[in-house]
Design a protein around this motif. Sequence first.
Motif, PDB file in Angstrom:
ATOM      1  N   GLN A   1       3.146  -7.443  -1.297  1.00  0.00           N
ATOM      2  CA  GLN A   1       1.848  -7.901  -0.819  1.00  0.00           C
ATOM      3  C   GLN A   1       0.822  -7.784  -1.929  1.00  0.00           C
ATOM      4  O   GLN A   1       0.935  -6.939  -2.809  1.00  0.00           O
ATOM      5  CB  GLN A   1       1.402  -7.069   0.384  1.00  0.00           C
ATOM      6  CG  GLN A   1       2.357  -7.162   1.545  1.00  0.00           C
ATOM      7  CD  GLN A   1       1.926  -6.275   2.701  1.00  0.00           C
ATOM      8  OE1 GLN A   1       0.811  -5.797   2.748  1.00  0.00           O
ATOM      9  NE2 GLN A   1       2.831  -6.056   3.631  1.00  0.00           N
TER      10      GLN A   1
ATOM     11  N   THR B   1      -0.205   0.327   8.061  1.00  0.00           N
ATOM     12  CA  THR B   1       0.465  -0.755   8.768  1.00  0.00           C
ATOM     13  C   THR B   1       0.539  -1.982   7.867  1.00  0.00           C
ATOM     14  O   THR B   1      -0.484  -2.449   7.373  1.00  0.00           O
ATOM     15  CB  THR B   1      -0.310  -1.125  10.059  1.00  0.00           C
ATOM     16  OG1 THR B   1      -0.472   0.058  10.837  1.00  0.00           O
ATOM     17  CG2 THR B   1       0.429  -2.193  10.847  1.00  0.00           C
ATOM     18  N   PRO B   2       1.739  -2.488   7.610  1.00  0.00           N
ATOM     19  CA  PRO B   2       1.854  -3.661   6.725  1.00  0.00           C
ATOM     20  C   PRO B   2       1.240  -4.897   7.382  1.00  0.00           C
ATOM     21  O   PRO B   2       1.204  -5.026   8.608  1.00  0.00           O
ATOM     22  CB  PRO B   2       3.352  -3.829   6.528  1.00  0.00           C
ATOM     23  CG  PRO B   2       3.995  -3.082   7.648  1.00  0.00           C
ATOM     24  CD  PRO B   2       3.033  -2.029   8.093  1.00  0.00           C
ATOM     25  N   TYR B   3       0.748  -5.813   6.540  1.00  0.00           N
ATOM     26  CA  TYR B   3       0.191  -7.067   7.012  1.00  0.00           C
ATOM     27  C   TYR B   3       1.286  -8.031   7.465  1.00  0.00           C
ATOM     28  O   TYR B   3       1.052  -8.909   8.272  1.00  0.00           O
ATOM     29  CB  TYR B   3      -0.635  -7.743   5.922  1.00  0.00           C
ATOM     30  CG  TYR B   3      -1.885  -6.975   5.570  1.00  0.00           C
ATOM     31  CD1 TYR B   3      -2.881  -6.752   6.515  1.00  0.00           C
ATOM     32  CD2 TYR B   3      -2.074  -6.483   4.296  1.00  0.00           C
ATOM     33  CE1 TYR B   3      -4.027  -6.054   6.190  1.00  0.00           C
ATOM     34  CE2 TYR B   3      -3.217  -5.787   3.971  1.00  0.00           C
ATOM     35  CZ  TYR B   3      -4.196  -5.568   4.917  1.00  0.00           C
ATOM     36  OH  TYR B   3      -5.314  -4.885   4.591  1.00  0.00           O
ATOM     37  N   SER B   4       2.471  -7.881   6.897  1.00  0.00           N
ATOM     38  CA  SER B   4       3.577  -8.760   7.260  1.00  0.00           C
ATOM     39  C   SER B   4       4.891  -8.038   7.004  1.00  0.00           C
ATOM     40  O   SER B   4       4.909  -6.929   6.482  1.00  0.00           O
ATOM     41  CB  SER B   4       3.511 -10.059   6.446  1.00  0.00           C
ATOM     42  OG  SER B   4       3.881  -9.802   5.109  1.00  0.00           O
ATOM     43  N   SER B   5       5.995  -8.694   7.343  1.00  0.00           N
ATOM     44  CA  SER B   5       7.315  -8.096   7.116  1.00  0.00           C
ATOM     45  C   SER B   5       7.808  -8.339   5.696  1.00  0.00           C
ATOM     46  O   SER B   5       8.848  -7.832   5.303  1.00  0.00           O
ATOM     47  CB  SER B   5       8.317  -8.664   8.120  1.00  0.00           C
ATOM     48  OG  SER B   5       8.431 -10.071   7.933  1.00  0.00           O
ATOM     49  N   ILE B   6       7.067  -9.106   4.903  1.00  0.00           N
ATOM     50  CA  ILE B   6       7.428  -9.360   3.509  1.00  0.00           C
ATOM     51  C   ILE B   6       7.047  -8.119   2.691  1.00  0.00           C
ATOM     52  O   ILE B   6       5.897  -7.678   2.743  1.00  0.00           O
ATOM     53  CB  ILE B   6       6.716 -10.612   2.966  1.00  0.00           C
ATOM     54  CG1 ILE B   6       7.116 -11.838   3.805  1.00  0.00           C
ATOM     55  CG2 ILE B   6       7.024 -10.824   1.492  1.00  0.00           C
ATOM     56  CD1 ILE B   6       6.308 -13.076   3.501  1.00  0.00           C
ATOM     57  N   PRO B   7       7.981  -7.530   1.932  1.00  0.00           N
ATOM     58  CA  PRO B   7       7.704  -6.258   1.269  1.00  0.00           C
ATOM     59  C   PRO B   7       6.701  -6.328   0.110  1.00  0.00           C
ATOM     60  O   PRO B   7       6.105  -5.324  -0.224  1.00  0.00           O
ATOM     61  CB  PRO B   7       9.074  -5.810   0.765  1.00  0.00           C
ATOM     62  CG  PRO B   7       9.880  -7.049   0.680  1.00  0.00           C
ATOM     63  CD  PRO B   7       9.346  -7.980   1.730  1.00  0.00           C
TER      64      PRO B   7
END
Length: 119
Positions: free
Chosen positions: A14, A6-12
């Motif tokens: 990280q 699960t990504p921490y944010s929608s910014i690709p």
Amino acid sequence: VSSSDTPYSSIPLQFAIEVYNSSQQCAELPHVFSNQSDRSQIIILPNTTWFQTIVASSGKGSRISEIITASPSGLEKSNLTQIGNSLQWHINVSWSPDNTQLGPHIFCYAAVDSIRRMS
């Protein structure tokens, strides 16, 4: 750091940063020696070969694990080699630019020791 997909944010893009305590002093950071002065300029003609040896020394209790480079395309770097039984290690680099590589190029390098400190 999580092992989840699960990504921490929608910014690709990280980054994960690891922070750790060390008993080593900053004065014991790796040191790089070169026969070129900082910010020096070297003229290399097309279809000729430039050579340089880069030597790095480690602090007490560590060894040089890598000499990293940011270099022009085609620059060749030898394997890291210890100098005798000393705390010094070296690589040899060479570059033979062709006619398509005219103009300025940046070549930067740094030593990294076995406990991940950088020069």
